[in-house]
Structures are given as C-alpha cells and as structure tokens.
Design a protein around this motif. Structure first.
Motif, PDB file in Angstrom:
ATOM      1  N   ALA A  18       0.823  -1.203   0.000  1.00  0.00           N
ATOM      2  CA  ALA A  18       0.000   0.000   0.000  1.00  0.00           C
ATOM      3  C   ALA A  18       0.865   1.264   0.000  1.00  0.00           C
ATOM      4  CB  ALA A  18      -0.932   0.003   1.206  1.00  0.00           C
ATOM      5  N   VAL A  19       1.941   1.254   0.760  1.00  0.00           N
ATOM      6  CA  VAL A  19       2.834   2.410   0.797  1.00  0.00           C
ATOM      7  C   VAL A  19       3.545   2.567  -0.540  1.00  0.00           C
ATOM      8  CG1 VAL A  19       4.843   3.424   1.930  1.00  0.00           C
ATOM      9  CG2 VAL A  19       3.087   2.271   3.296  1.00  0.00           C
ATOM     10  N   ALA A  20       3.974   1.472  -1.121  1.00  0.00           N
ATOM     11  CA  ALA A  20       4.606   1.531  -2.445  1.00  0.00           C
ATOM     12  C   ALA A  20       3.643   2.112  -3.479  1.00  0.00           C
ATOM     13  CB  ALA A  20       5.057   0.131  -2.872  1.00  0.00           C
ATOM     14  N   ILE A  21       2.380   1.714  -3.408  1.00  0.00           N
ATOM     15  CA  ILE A  21       1.366   2.220  -4.329  1.00  0.00           C
ATOM     16  C   ILE A  21       1.157   3.719  -4.130  1.00  0.00           C
ATOM     17  CG2 ILE A  21      -1.116   2.163  -4.841  1.00  0.00           C
ATOM     18  CD1 ILE A  21      -0.916  -0.898  -4.149  1.00  0.00           C
ATOM     19  N   GLY A  22       1.096   4.145  -2.862  1.00  0.00           N
ATOM     20  CA  GLY A  22       0.884   5.561  -2.581  1.00  0.00           C
ATOM     21  C   GLY A  22       1.946   6.438  -3.219  1.00  0.00           C
ATOM     22  N   PHE A  23       3.204   6.023  -3.118  1.00  0.00           N
ATOM     23  CA  PHE A  23       4.282   6.804  -3.732  1.00  0.00           C
ATOM     24  C   PHE A  23       4.283   6.659  -5.253  1.00  0.00           C
ATOM     25  CE2 PHE A  23       6.114   6.650   0.619  1.00  0.00           C
ATOM     26  CZ  PHE A  23       6.325   8.014   0.789  1.00  0.00           C
TER      27      PHE A  23
END
Length: 575
Positions: free
Chosen positions: A71-76
């Motif tokens: 999810a964090v990778a997607i956000g960035f």
C-alpha cells in the motif's frame, strides 16, 4: 487461496448490460490474469486506479512484503504516474485490518491548517466568500500529510524499509513511463489553470509549452530526486530538510502563510475507526475528520430493517429509500462533523440505532421529503457529545483501504518546481463561511470552521467490511461529496444484491446530498424508474459518472478484484 482478477461470466454480462451507456470516459479496466507461483500461501490482490501503481504493489508483494508494504509503495507510485490526485503534496486516510490480532485501526494523515490561518481568511471585507482564495492560491494549501502517513503505516504495520517500498516510484519518476490517454487529456483539459503557474508549466508541459501526447515517455527528475531524499533520510526530510525548504519558498513566492514551523510540527495520527454492523457484517470505516465512516454507518442503520434484496437493485423503491436516508445523513453532516481534536463530534449519537429508527420513521414509502423540510437532527436524547482510492489484501490476513487526494484535480495548480510535486487545495474543504456551500456543494457549520492546526472535514471513506472475524470487502472511492454514497452502494450491491465485486463497482450509481435538492444519477438506470422517482417528488438530474471504486472481495473461493471501468487505467492484479 485462489485469486480472481476478473469477474465471473455473469458479472461480465452484467457489466456490459449496465455500463454500455454509462459515460464516454468509461472504458474497460485493465485486468491482469497472471498468477504468481511462489511458495504455498503467497497470494494477494491489489486494485488501484493505475496499472503501473498496481504493478508496483504486486512487485513489493512478490519480494515478500505484506499488504501495508504494498500500500505504501502504491501511494508513492501514484504520486508519480497520476499527479492529478496521487500525491506527496496532499493527504488522506488509511484503514488497516489484521485478522491475526483482530485489530482494525486507521491512520489519519489529513492536511492541517497553517498556524497563520484564521476563521475569515477566505472572506472579503463584506464577509463574502472569495472562492479563488480557497481554491487556487498558496493559502489554499494545508500542511501536507501523505509522507508522514505512509511512513507511520510502514513503521507500525509494514515489514520492509522505506527505501525498499519507494524504489518502484523512484524508478518510474527517474526513467519515465509511457503516458496513457487519460494523463494527456487531463493536462490538456486543465491547461488554462495549470499554465498560470510558472513552476507547474515547467513540470507538466514541454519546454515550448505544448502538450504531452499519449504514448510519449514522461520523466520527472525533480520528483525522483525528492523521493530519493525521503527514501534515504526518512520522512522528516520532507518536513524539515531540503524538500521543506523548497516547499516553503514556493509558498512565500506566492504570498502564502505556511512556514517551516508548520511543516516541522505536522504529525499523522492513529485513530480507532467508526464501527457499525449491517445484516451480520461488521463495517469499519474512517472516523472524523472524515465524515464518511459516520454516515456510512448511519445510512446503513436506517436501511437495516428494509428488504432491499426484494425491492431489487435499481428499482424506484430502493433508490427512493436510499436517497431519503442519504439526504438526512448529509443534513447532519452540515452541523455535527469536524476535526475531533477541535470539536466534540457526536459519533455515538449519529451512529445510534435508536436515532436511525427515528430518522427512518420520517421517510414516506412513496413520497420524497423536500430538502427544505429536512435539517440536522436533534441529538440530545442520544449523546452529550479528484482523489484516488486503492485496496490491497494478502493471505496473512492483512488488508488495507486507502484514500488520498490533492482535493481538486491537480490541487491548487501550484507546483514546487525544485521538488517536482503539486500542492493541495484542501483548505476549500473547511467552511469558508458557515452555511455557504464549498466547491462540491457541501454546506458546513462552525464545527468545520477554519482554525490554526485544524484538520478540514473530508468525505474520504476508506472502508473494510468483515464477516465472522475475516476480511470480506475492502472498498472506497474518490469523488468529493459522492465518495460516501459510492462506497455505500458498493457495500449494498454486494450484501443486499449479491453482486460479484466487478459488477458491484461497475453498476450505475446515484447520489443525494440534501442540498441541492436533487438525485444525481449516472446513465444506466431504467427511464421508467426515473419517471417513477419524479412522480414521487424527486428532482432527478442525470450527470457524468461518479467515483472510481477500486475494491476487493475475499471469500472461500479466494481474492476477487474489482477495478472500476470509470477510470480506463484502473487495474486489478492478483498473485
């Protein structure tokens, strides 16, 4: 656990029937049927509004990361490939469910008002609201929360390092990516506003001022450098390092009030989500300063004892009842919702089943209630007290529902050129003046008035539905004031109407927010139904498509991803 990244045959037929007239922009989403053959049990689902972001999440999962890491990778990654709404210059909310511990939590990384903000800052000397000031100026920007929120989620619930999960975004910014048609159309359509700012023009248009075209490779070296600094030095770099200096220098150059102290003082907050139940399912959604969770539960409470299954999807009876429930919730929103750190939001009262019964009793079965006859309820008896969404789930029992935004498409339209990103215009989500609608037609009161350090009210509604202790439905949507009703309808489509997840997110939608007094509908509903609603006294208005719900359904057959066709770049990818 098996993975399904496309719907069943019935769902596909339903999609074709219901969506053929939906909207000119509604194209089939990208569905990758690929399945990763790793060690036993390595299965997951990622659903986002952009296939490159979905691939970034998938790659992190393949490397052994969990749903929060992805999810964090997607956000960035979305901050790179979808700059109209993906961001590091905005903020949002994340809901996380962990089946193993039974814990459901949320991270509030909503923007805050700068210390120099004041209640009447967007009014002229006569007390009239200055719309441009809260939408297209440096003072339209709240202190960004995305970097802090992503870092908090990763530190508390992830398993990888910041530089690991940011690597896909850095690569996309540095090496570039082929522009999809929607990216090119968005910049071209916003040219008049975006080219007013020299920094934005420099970052998002060619050197000669001309537009980028679909298929061309778009590189963002300034953003790549910013992301690398954050990955190497941690989230405080954004708030106290070189990036902070670039941001504040841009604000000052545009006569804004945000300072380095505002950035340095920003903190994301972990909050308990709003919890309700509906027909045996547990609903967990974002708490204030989101209004979404409260009103999702409130509306479902009003519908609990009506047989929507028998009434049928898209029937006049169903749409009438849901519309009447919606407008009562939005009326309460105008008075009672705000930042809980500044205002005692009566969550318990608004989500009380007794209060829901009182509101349900006001709804006639065959006649619309005029909006001017509806107002915020009396809660005394019950208590003294262009956005983007994505969903991720893994088979360790971890699920993430995340919604974040710059507010308007491309935010304020002002970029930090040395750092490569756009600033938000979330200050417009405050009540610039009680009783005066904002850009989405939402009316607010004193609870959502501007104040230093305060978080503005939001409709973002990341939601996780559980059944018998297991993650069942991960959903949410962009769409401004329509976020709440979009998310509500996906939940109802699954639970009440038995739709598979692709059909549930593809089905035509409707929306009623009390003011203006109308039901807004997408194309796709029966003309006979709309005539029946008008005969009941509803003012029916047909407008463009609403929301883009990227959702996941988990059942005994595995993970099922529903990518919303209202965004042609939407993508569901399973492992």
């Amino acid at each position: 656990m098996p993975v399904r990244t496309s719907s069943t045959l019935a769902g596909l037929l339903c999609l074709l029937v219901m969506l053929s007239p939906l909207a000119a922009s509604a194209q089939p989403p990208i569905i990758e049927g690929e399945r990763f053959h790793g060690e036993p049990g390595e299965h997951a689902m990622v659903v986002t509004s952009h296939t490159l972001a979905s691939q970034a999440g998938r790659d992190i999962l393949r490397q052994g990361g969990n749903a929060v890491d992805a999810a964090v990778a997607i956000g960035f990654a979305l901050a790179v490939v979808q700059p109209r709404s993906g961001n590091i210059g905005g903020g949002g909310f994340m809901v996380i469910s962990d089946e193993k511990s039974g814990e459901v939590t949320s991270i509030d990384y909503r923007e805050t008002a700068p210390a120099g903000a004041f209640k009447t800052m967007f009014q002229d000397d006569q007390g009239n609201v200055i719309e441009e000031a809260s939408r297209h100026s440096a003072n339209a920007s709240g202190v960004p929360g995305t970097v802090a929120g992503m870092a908090m989620a990763l530190k508390r619930y992830g398993s990888m390092s910041l530089d690991q999960v940011m690597a896909p975004a850095i690569r996309l910014a540095r090496d570039g990516f082929a522009i999809p048609q929607r990216f090119a159309d968005g910049l071209n359509g916003s040219r008049e506003q975006l080219q007013k700012d020299n920094g934005t023009r420099r970052l998002f248009y060619k050197a000669d001022g001309s537009d980028w075209r679909a298929g061309e490779v778009f590189r963002q070296p300034e953003l790549a450098a910013t992301l690398m600094r954050i990955a190497q030095n941690g989230p405080r770099e954004f708030y106290e390092g070189e990036t902070a200096d670039h941001l504040v220098n841009t604000i000052k150059a545009h006569d804004g009030i945000m300072t380095l102290e505002d950035l340095k003082g920003y903190r994301a907050v972990e909050r308990a989500p709003v919890h309700g139940s509906y027909r045996g399912y547990d609903i967990y959604a974002m708490a204030p300063p989101s209004s979404g969770g409260v009103h999702i539960v409130q509306i479902l409470n009003m519908l609990e004892h009506d047989d929507l299954t028998a009434m049928g999807f898209g029937s006049a009876a169903t749409m009438h009842l849901m519309s009447e429930a919606m407008r009562r919730a939005y009326a309460d929103r105008s008075k009672y919702l705000g930042d809980p750190d500044f205002f005692d939001v009566p969550v318990k009262a608004l989500t009380s089943t007794d209060y829901a019964r009182e509101l349900r009793a006001q709804i006639a079965p065959d006649r619309a209630t005029p909006s001017d006859a509806i107002g915020p309820g009396n809660l005394t008896p019950y208590e003294s007290n262009e956005t983007t969404h994505y969903s991720v789930a893994d088979d360790s029992g971890l699920a993430v529902s995340n919604t974040y935004t710059l507010n308007f498409s491309y935010g304020s339209g002002i970029a930090v050129p040395e750092a490569g990103f756009l600033l938000n215009n979330e200050m417009d989500d405050f009540s610039a003046k009680p009783g005066v609608p904002n850009a989405y037609g939402l009316v607010g009161g004193e609870a959502n008035a501007v104040a230093p350090g305060k978080r503005m009210l939001s409709s973002m509604t990341p939601t996780i539905v559980k059944h018998e202790g297991k993650n069942f439905l991960i959903t949410g949507s962009p769409g401004g004031s329509r976020i709440i009703t979009t998310t509500l309808e996906v939940i109802s489509n699954v639970i009440d109407h038995g739709m598979n997840i692709q059909s549930a997110v593809s089905a035509p939608r409707f929306h009623d927010q009390w003011l203006p007094d109308e039901i807004r509908v997408e194309d796709g509903f029966s003309p006979d139904t709309l005539r029946l609603l008008e005969g009941m006294g509803h003012h029916v208005v047909q407008k463009s498509a609403m929301g883009a719900s990227q959702s996941i359904l988990i059942n005994k057959d595995g993970f099922h991803g529903g990518a919303d066709p209202r965004r042609e770049t939407s993508s569901a990818i399973g492992l």
